[in-house]
Scaffold this motif. Structure first.
Motif, PDB file in Angstrom:
ATOM      1  N   VAL A   1       0.794  -1.168   0.003  1.00 42.03           N
ATOM      2  CA  VAL A   1       0.085   0.100   0.065  1.00 42.03           C
ATOM      3  C   VAL A   1       1.009   1.229   0.111  1.00 42.03           C
ATOM      4  O   VAL A   1       1.641   1.418   0.851  1.00 42.03           O
ATOM      5  N   LEU A   2       0.785   2.030  -1.065  1.00 43.98           N
ATOM      6  CA  LEU A   2       1.652   3.362  -0.992  1.00 43.98           C
ATOM      7  C   LEU A   2       1.109   4.518  -0.068  1.00 43.98           C
ATOM      8  O   LEU A   2       0.043   4.457   0.210  1.00 43.98           O
TER       9      LEU A   2
ATOM     10  N   VAL B   1      -0.969  -2.142  -4.459  1.00 44.84           N
ATOM     11  CA  VAL B   1       0.094  -2.190  -5.491  1.00 44.84           C
ATOM     12  C   VAL B   1       0.311  -3.761  -5.573  1.00 44.84           C
ATOM     13  O   VAL B   1       0.649  -4.258  -4.463  1.00 44.84           O
ATOM     14  N   LEU B   2       0.341  -4.216  -6.871  1.00 42.65           N
ATOM     15  CA  LEU B   2       1.192  -5.724  -6.820  1.00 42.65           C
ATOM     16  C   LEU B   2       2.218  -5.253  -7.882  1.00 42.65           C
ATOM     17  O   LEU B   2       2.145  -4.976  -8.884  1.00 42.65           O
TER      18      LEU B   2
ATOM     19  N   MET C   1       0.388   1.857 -13.931  1.00 45.06           N
ATOM     20  CA  MET C   1       1.604   1.447 -13.813  1.00 45.06           C
ATOM     21  C   MET C   1       2.629   2.326 -13.081  1.00 45.06           C
ATOM     22  O   MET C   1       2.325   3.618 -13.305  1.00 45.06           O
ATOM     23  N   MET C   2       3.270   2.016 -11.981  1.00 42.99           N
ATOM     24  CA  MET C   2       4.031   2.878 -11.421  1.00 42.99           C
ATOM     25  C   MET C   2       5.389   2.277 -10.839  1.00 42.99           C
ATOM     26  O   MET C   2       5.538   0.866 -10.725  1.00 42.99           O
ATOM     27  N   ASN C   3       6.537   3.036 -10.466  1.00 42.39           N
ATOM     28  CA  ASN C   3       7.646   2.512  -9.781  1.00 42.39           C
ATOM     29  C   ASN C   3       7.540   2.925  -8.372  1.00 42.39           C
ATOM     30  O   ASN C   3       6.892   4.141  -8.163  1.00 42.39           O
TER      31      ASN C   3
ATOM     32  N   GLY D   1       5.290  -1.874 -10.589  1.00 46.80           N
ATOM     33  CA  GLY D   1       4.124  -2.545 -10.357  1.00 46.80           C
ATOM     34  C   GLY D   1       3.062  -1.968 -11.012  1.00 46.80           C
ATOM     35  O   GLY D   1       3.029  -0.815 -11.652  1.00 46.80           O
ATOM     36  N   PHE D   2       1.831  -2.380 -10.344  1.00 48.32           N
ATOM     37  CA  PHE D   2       0.565  -1.933 -10.925  1.00 48.32           C
ATOM     38  C   PHE D   2      -0.521  -1.919  -9.983  1.00 48.32           C
ATOM     39  O   PHE D   2      -0.451  -2.560  -9.009  1.00 48.32           O
ATOM     40  N   GLU D   3      -1.543  -1.065 -10.141  1.00 50.63           N
ATOM     41  CA  GLU D   3      -2.485  -1.013  -9.251  1.00 50.63           C
ATOM     42  C   GLU D   3      -3.268  -2.243  -9.323  1.00 50.63           C
ATOM     43  O   GLU D   3      -3.320  -3.074 -10.208  1.00 50.63           O
ATOM     44  N   ALA D   4      -3.568  -2.724  -8.027  1.00 53.67           N
ATOM     45  CA  ALA D   4      -4.044  -4.210  -7.738  1.00 53.67           C
ATOM     46  C   ALA D   4      -5.381  -4.443  -8.742  1.00 53.67           C
ATOM     47  O   ALA D   4      -5.455  -5.835  -9.046  1.00 53.67           O
TER      48      ALA D   4
END
Length: 266
Positions: free
Chosen positions: A11-12, A18-19, A57-59, A71-74
């Motif tokens: 969890v950001l 996020v996964l 998508m995010m770092n 990763g990506f939002e779940a």
């Protein structure tokens, strides 16, 4: 938990679930074996268009880990499963992709069960009760009922490094009052803001042999020692306090959620 498979999730700071890309692949394959690139699975879906998940998508950085994770939002995992199932219904998949369809159904069933429970919790207000219970359990794991006997816990190196970073001479008997704020910010609040707030509530004016760490259970003490070790390691590599603050945020990446009094005695 997806069926019999446990996945690592995050969890950001902004609340996004996020996964990592590798965990999405493991979920689709139903195995803990070393995953292939998640892009390969995107490309294997006939109904996928290039870049359709880029906005989710995010770092991100996992505290204590040096490398940046991708990763990506779940919810992307649910969308992928939906797309595999839809492609199968349309007869667009290859025979060797049937295992992915089966695992997609497993994921959808597991997510559906959690989803209906979450909806009921929200409708009945039980979500707040559940959160309060979770907080109570966490605080009980960290914090003892009574203050324990004083034992030296913060190593001299921690204070010596603080002095070096501030460019001042270290005097054990005359630590600046602002260092109490540093302890809350860099140690206790970084371990857990809820725990930090409860410690401060129980001992609002810590002083010699009446320190916050004397309220910790063994579990909390272990977390404290781990945090101290990590912070000291970061300190050693910095030339001044400004650089340390920057490096601290990068390594631990936790935004303070508690207001601190920077003039608290250590």
């Amino acid at each position: 938990m997806m069926g019999a498979l446990e996945l690592e999730c995050h969890v950001l700071n902004d609340g996004r679930r996020v996964l990592a890309g590798g965990e999405i692949v493991r979920a689709l394959r139903g195995t803990r074996s070393k995953p292939a690139s998640v892009q390969r699975y995107f490309d294997g879906m006939p109904n996928y268009t290039a870049g359709m998940f880029d906005d989710r998508m995010m770092n991100f950085r996992v505290p204590g880990m040096p490398q940046i994770a991708m990763g990506f939002e779940a919810t992307v995992l649910i969308d992928i499963c939906d797309m595999y199932i839809a492609a199968d219904d349309a007869g667009q998949l290859k025979p060797n992709q049937q295992g992915l369809v089966k695992q997609s159904w497993t994921i959808m069933r597991a997510s559906g069960k959690v989803g209906i429970e979450a909806l009921i919790d929200e409708a009945t207000g039980y979500q707040e009760v559940r959160e309060k219970r979770a907080l109570q359990v966490k605080l009980q794991a960290f914090i003892a009922d009574d203050m324990q006997e004083w034992v030296k816990t913060f190593p001299d190196e921690f204070w010596e490094e603080l002095a070096r970073l501030e460019g001042i001479r270290y005097q054990a008997r005359h630590r600046p009052l602002r260092w109490g704020g540093y302890v809350m910010k860099f140690i206790y609040n970084s371990i857990d803001p809820d725990v930090a707030a409860e410690l401060k509530r129980r001992n609002p004016n810590p002083h010699y042999r009446q320190n916050l760490h004397q309220l910790l259970r063994d579990f909390g003490k272990d977390k404290l020692h781990q945090q101290l070790g990590g912070v000291i390691a970061v300190m050693r590599g910095c030339k001044d306090m400004n650089e340390f603050r920057s490096q601290f945020d990068r390594v631990f990446e936790k935004k303070n959620q508690v207001e601190f009094d920077w003039d608290v005695a250590v």
